[in-house]
Design an enzyme around this catalytic site. Structure first.
Site, PDB file in Angstrom:
ATOM      1  N   HIS A 440       0.834  -1.208   0.000  1.00 50.82           N
ATOM      2  CA  HIS A 440       0.000   0.000   0.000  1.00 50.82           C
ATOM      3  C   HIS A 440       0.869   1.259   0.000  1.00 50.82           C
ATOM      4  CE1 HIS A 440      -3.632   2.408   1.185  1.00 50.82           C
ATOM      5  NE2 HIS A 440      -2.697   3.178   1.704  1.00 50.82           N
ATOM      6  N   GLU A 441       1.794   1.328   0.941  1.00 55.07           N
ATOM      7  CA  GLU A 441       2.641   2.517   1.039  1.00 55.07           C
ATOM      8  C   GLU A 441       3.558   2.649  -0.184  1.00 55.07           C
ATOM      9  OE1 GLU A 441       1.772   4.670   3.038  1.00 55.07           O
ATOM     10  OE2 GLU A 441       0.541   3.424   4.347  1.00 55.07           O
ATOM     11  N   HIS A 444       1.732   4.468  -2.863  1.00 51.91           N
ATOM     12  CA  HIS A 444       1.840   5.915  -2.697  1.00 51.91           C
ATOM     13  C   HIS A 444       3.180   6.416  -3.223  1.00 51.91           C
ATOM     14  CE1 HIS A 444      -1.752   6.975  -0.543  1.00 51.91           C
ATOM     15  NE2 HIS A 444      -1.515   6.175   0.482  1.00 51.91           N
ATOM     16  N   HIS A 447       3.607   6.602  -6.957  1.00 52.75           N
ATOM     17  CA  HIS A 447       2.796   7.695  -7.499  1.00 52.75           C
ATOM     18  C   HIS A 447       3.641   8.970  -7.534  1.00 52.75           C
ATOM     19  CE1 HIS A 447      -1.364   9.925  -7.401  1.00 52.75           C
ATOM     20  NE2 HIS A 447      -0.771  10.017  -8.568  1.00 52.75           N
TER      21      HIS A 447
END
Length: 649
Positions: A440-441, A444, A447
């Site tokens: 998940h991190e 980020h 991105h």
């Protein structure tokens, strides 16, 4: 090429910051007084200054979160008023605002920057009369201080509590690694110490056999930082006042000005739809859990502090599975390296260990290469420690852009988690949930790191609407359930045996165990947050609002002492005020994109992933996400993809 991570003297940091800000004030004054009206002469140098300030201040704010000390706290608290004052000065600089209104950019990225800057000036009070501008400055400063107080109160309360267990039978049946992590010697006697740090707290709430100790831990966790009640009242009052000053009925309307969602009704309707979809299945899930607790231990009054424990036991019985079965197969270092290999293949990049200074011995830095050229840097800080705030997050540092002198800059970012640290007789081992968190991190991080814009203000995660920020993170985490992905790094830390197909199948089967209850919980948080900012709530009315929402969403009512709001750092110490719904809003995008990029045999479709990288990630905030999504797939995301992801009937 990259900035070196270091802070020379914490005691003089605020003074050095003030010097930097004064230098930037002079530059802004020069920009506002000259006759230039071109984008290149106004917004280009201003973006250079944004980067300069971020490079200077981010190490301190980051250090205050991951290596918290009296020194970092003092320097941080002394710096916040300086930054808030500077920010307010810029936001209320009429001469600068009028210059921005006159800029006519030719480039599409630049047009977006101008449009966003003008909007943000208006939202910061640029059109307010002088007395109201002064009040806006006071509000922003106070909100910054209150946010830090909320976070510090929570950290202090988390660190001060310890539960000491002496009888071995009260840890019997827990994973050995959790027992080892809790074991200490006190006056020659073995004791087991559990804290409110998430790895320790979750270990006992999930596996701890003594119901009274679970109750004690749960109560300690959910009554932390009662002083935050007063902080919340002040934050809410100031945010409502801020919204009214700017002509908005409430803070929720103000917040939606920079979001993908358009209206309050749209957000609440979306959340109601999710609640309606989840409610029937959630009731069945809870009844099943109550029946299991009664059958197993004669529990007639299933309580909130029992849910984690009996859910884990039920999952193990129902699927012959629990997270302890996966933990030996997910050694932190192998998982990290495996994930980097997957991201490398998926997006055609290479990660190489970087020999650079870090803030702690466990931090792992990597340089990123594309087509053989250096393109970014990422730091991983993955283990829990006392001086580190809880949770997991990505923090951007440097940004990919071209400055006013035509010089290219590369992006860097930090990924921070709180996994169980290595101990004397075992490496750091991750539950599968931890693996999902890491993915998940990383979503980020890429991105930001894969942004290719030449304008800093819209590059990477900059300029991205808050309610779609979670899209890339949720997208990547979905791959952490796929067998084709897990088998790449799932090896027993002692024997080297690969994770079995059966175990990987069970991970996927159990992914949506009690999924409907989970959705209701997220809807509860989202509704509470959003409605809390639709009108002014103070004192007991805050709890009354939460209780009224729980009448619908909380099928098992928490005890009255549960003051969840006192620890709701996302909205009171983070950026999610009136925006917690974003997690689910973005999940529609992530679920739809995931199914587009999924290949059950290989794990992913590289051709689809190429488009995702080159259109969604590379463009950052240069365009609206809905526009980028349509450019990528030629259609809007389908809400049914979210229902499919959760396998809700």
């Amino acid at each position: 090429m990259f900035k070196e991570f270091k802070i020379d003297h914490l005691d003089t940091f605020p003074q050095k910051l003030e010097t930097l800000l004064d230098r930037q004030r002079a530059k802004i004054d020069e920009i506002t007084k000259n006759s230039e009206t071109s984008y290149e002469k106004i917004l280009k140098p201003m973006q250079d200054m944004d980067e300069e300030l971020g490079l200077f201040f981010t190490p301190l704010s980051h250090l205050n979160s991951v290596m918290n000390s009296d020194e970092t706290q003092k320097a941080y608290e002394s710096s916040i008023p300086l930054l808030s004052k500077f920010s307010s000065e810029i936001a209320q600089n009429e001469a600068l605002f009028h210059k921005l209104e006159k800029i006519r950019a030719e480039d599409e990225e630049a047009k977006t920057v101008v449009r966003n800057e003008v909007r943000d000036f208006v939202l910061s009070g640029a059109k307010l009369p002088k007395d109201k501008k002064k009040r806006m400055e006071e509000i922003n400063l106070h909100l910054s201080e209150l946010s830090n107080s909320f976070s510090q109160n929570l950290l202090n309360a988390t660190n001060v509590y310890e539960l000491i267990i002496e009888d071995p039978k009260d840890v019997q049946g827990m994973p050995q690694t959790d027992i080892d992590a809790a074991t200490e010697k006190l006056e020659g006697k073995t004791i087991y110490k559990f804290t409110l740090q998430i790895p320790s707290y979750m270990a006992y709430m999930t596996y701890g056999p003594n119901r009274e100790y679970r109750k004690e831990l749960y109560k300690a966790y959910n009554t932390r930082a009662p002083e935050n009640a007063e902080v919340i009242d002040q934050i809410l009052a100031l945010k409502q006042e801020k919204a009214r000053l700017l002509g908005f009925e409430n803070y929720a309307k103000y917040a939606l000005e920079t979001r993908d969602a358009n209206t309050e009704e749209e957000v609440l309707g979306f959340l109601d739809t999710l609640a309606d979809a989840a409610l029937p299945q959630a009731k069945e899930e809870l009844e099943e859990l109550k029946a299991y607790a009664k059958k197993t231990d004669g529990i007639d009054d299933l309580a909130s502090y029992d849910v984690g424990y009996y859910s884990e036991k039920l999952k193990k019985e129902k699927f012959d599975f629990d997270d302890t079965m996966t933990k030996p197969y997910f050694e932190q270092e192998k998982v990290l390296n495996g994930m980097l290999d997957i991201v490398s293949e998926l997006f055609d990049v290479t990660f190489k260990t970087a020999n650079v200074p870090t803030w702690h011995a466990c931090v792992k830095p990597f340089d990123i290469y594309e087509n053989g050229e250096l393109s970014g840097r990422i730091y991983f800080d993955l283990e829990a420690r006392k001086e580190k705030r809880g949770g997991a997050w990505m923090n951007d540092w440097e940004t990919h852009f071209t400055d006013s002198k035509g010089m290219p800059h590369l992006a860097s970012a930090f990924v921070v988690c709180n996994f169980s640290p290595k101990i004397e007789n075992a490496p750091s081992l991750l539950r599968h949930d931890d693996v999902v968190t890491l993915f998940h991190e990383m979503g980020h991080a890429i991105h930001h790191l894969f942004g290719k814009c030449h304008e800093r203000a819209v590059s990477g995660i900059n300029g991205v609407a808050w309610d779609v920020v979670e899209f890339p993170s949720q997208f990547l985490e979905n791959f952490a359930y796929e067998a084709a992905i897990l088998k790449r790094f799932g090896f027993h830390y002692e024997t080297g045996e690969p994770i079995s197909g059966e175990l990987m199948r069970k991970i996927k089967e159990t992914k949506n165990f009690q999924a409907a209850l989970g959705i209701l919980r997220q809807v509860e948080f989202s509704l509470f947050d959003f409605k809390l900012h639709q009108k002014l709530y103070q004192g007991e009315k805050v709890q009354a609002l939460l209780d009224s929402i729980r009448d619908r969403t909380s099928l098992l009512r928490p005890p009255s002492y549960n003051k969840f709001q006192h620890g709701f750092a996302h909205i009171f110490a983070g950026g999610y005020a009136a925006g917690y719904y974003s997690y689910k809003w973005a999940e529609v995008l992530s679920a739809d994109a995931f199914f587009e990029c999924l290949d059950e045999k290989e794990g992913f479709n590289k051709e689809r992933a190429k488009g995702y990288k080159e259109i969604i990630l590379a463009n950052g905030g240069a365009k609206e996400m809905s526009e980028l999504y349509k450019e990528w797939l030629g259609r809007k995301p389908e809400v049914n993809s979210l229902i499919k992801l959760y396998e809700i009937a």
